[in-house]
Every structure is written in C-alpha cells, then in structure tokens.
Write a protein that holds these residues in place. Structure first.
Motif, mmCIF file in Angstrom:
data_model
loop_
_atom_site.group_PDB
_atom_site.id
_atom_site.type_symbol
_atom_site.label_atom_id
_atom_site.label_comp_id
_atom_site.label_asym_id
_atom_site.label_seq_id
_atom_site.Cartn_x
_atom_site.Cartn_y
_atom_site.Cartn_z
ATOM 1 N N THR A 64 0.844 -1.188 0.000
ATOM 2 C CA THR A 64 0.000 0.000 0.000
ATOM 3 C C THR A 64 0.880 1.239 0.000
ATOM 4 N N THR A 65 0.285 2.343 -0.392
ATOM 5 C CA THR A 65 0.945 3.637 -0.318
ATOM 6 C C THR A 65 0.091 4.543 0.547
ATOM 7 N N GLY A 66 0.541 5.754 0.739
ATOM 8 C CA GLY A 66 -0.210 6.702 1.546
ATOM 9 C C GLY A 66 -1.511 7.123 0.866
ATOM 10 N N PRO A 138 7.357 9.051 -3.754
ATOM 11 C CA PRO A 138 8.022 10.358 -3.720
ATOM 12 C C PRO A 138 7.130 11.491 -4.230
ATOM 13 N N THR A 139 6.222 11.198 -5.137
ATOM 14 C CA THR A 139 5.308 12.231 -5.628
ATOM 15 C C THR A 139 4.370 12.694 -4.520
ATOM 16 N N GLN A 140 3.921 11.766 -3.718
ATOM 17 C CA GLN A 140 3.044 12.115 -2.608
ATOM 18 C C GLN A 140 3.795 12.932 -1.562
ATOM 19 N N LEU A 143 4.097 16.410 -2.956
ATOM 20 C CA LEU A 143 2.813 17.124 -2.872
ATOM 21 C C LEU A 143 2.522 17.550 -1.435
ATOM 22 N N TYR A 144 2.857 16.705 -0.471
ATOM 23 C CA TYR A 144 2.680 17.057 0.937
ATOM 24 C C TYR A 144 3.506 18.284 1.298
ATOM 25 N N ARG A 145 4.769 18.266 0.893
ATOM 26 C CA ARG A 145 5.651 19.397 1.211
ATOM 27 C C ARG A 145 5.225 20.664 0.483
#
Length: 172
Positions: A64-66, A138-140, A143-145
């Motif tokens: 799973t991912t975030g 890494p894309t997530q 996007l979070y940052r």
C-alpha cells in the motif's frame, strides 16, 4: 542439599522408564512421546507452551501507499487560499469589507483547513505504514511538502491583508 528452585520440588527428575520392547536406555521410535509437564511445573523462566496456530491473511500480500485524498485536498485548499488573498488585493481596497471577507476566508482556508487535512493525511499514512507492507511514493511526499509550503505562504499573505484592513479601518 537440594535446590529449592528446581522444577520438581528440589528433587532430581527420574529417568524416563524404558518402553516395552526397547533396549535399556533407548526409546522405541514408534513409542508415544513423553507427556509434557503441566504449565505450573515448568518453573521460573521457562517459556510457556506456544504451539498455537497462526492465521495468515488470505491471498497474496499487497503493498500500500499513503492516502491521496487528504494530501490532494490540502494542496487544493492551500492554492485556494492564495487565490483568495490575491483576489482581495486585486479586487478591492483595504478599507472595504470585501477585502476583509476574502482575506479572512483565505486565512481560514490556509491556516485551518489545509493544516487539518495535512494532519489527517499524516495520521492515515502512519496507520498504513504500521498495518503491513508499505511503499512510499516520492510524488506524494513532494505534494505534501508543497501543500505545507503553499499553505504557510497563504497564511502569511492573508494575515498581512487582515492586518492592513484593521490598520486602515481602525488606525489613526
């Protein structure tokens, strides 16, 4: 002198009795295994009997991912707060109520909604990391940052605009 901490009341344990049809000192390979001692007689420091079956999840294990929904919504609300701040600056003057309304909505959107959504993302992401096989994206993370940075800029822009409105409306 006997050991008071020995499992059988300090007495040495007797040798197991030979089974019928076996030579002295040998046990038949077809004989039933010796009974295990009861849990109360194992003594201090002995490991408990843990021959319980372990249930595995059915089917193959999937990674799973975030969660994307919280971090995506946070990015949208962060950008919306900057748009509201720019609309206040371009669409009205610092003495009009529209300026305060747009700046107040922009500050609330960035300062409250964006950071609550980012907190919910962290909470859900941590639960997924603890639940099983997790693959970071890494894309997530980017996007979070980005949502965090744009939200902070949105808070600053709108807070300055609110301060300008109060300074012009109530200042001398």
């Amino acid at each position: 002198m006997s050991n008071p901490f020995a499992p059988h009341g300090g007495q040495p344990s007797p040798d197991p009795a030979p089974t019928p049809g076996s030579r002295s000192g040998e046990q038949s390979p077809f004989a039933a295994p010796a009974p295990s001692p009861s849990p109360g007689s194992q003594g201090w420091g002995a490991a408990p009997d843990t021959d319980l079956p372990v249930a595995l999840p059915p089917g193959p294990t999937t990674a799973t991912t975030g969660p994307w929904h919280f971090v995506s919504a946070a990015a949208v609300t962060a950008v919306l707060s900057i748009v509201l701040g720019l609309a206040a600056w371009l669409g009205s003057t610092a003495t009009e109520p529209l300026w305060l309304t747009l700046s107040g909505l922009g500050w609330f959107t960035a300062g409250i909604v964006t950071f609550i959504l980012l907190g919910l993302h962290i909470q859900a992401d941590t639960k997924r990391q603890a639940a099983g096989l997790y693959v970071s994206n890494p894309t997530q993370t980017l996007l979070y940052r980005a949502a965090l940075g744009v939200g902070a800029v949105g808070v600053l822009i709108n807070a300055v605009e609110i301060a300008l409105w109060f300074g012009k409306a109530y200042g001398g």
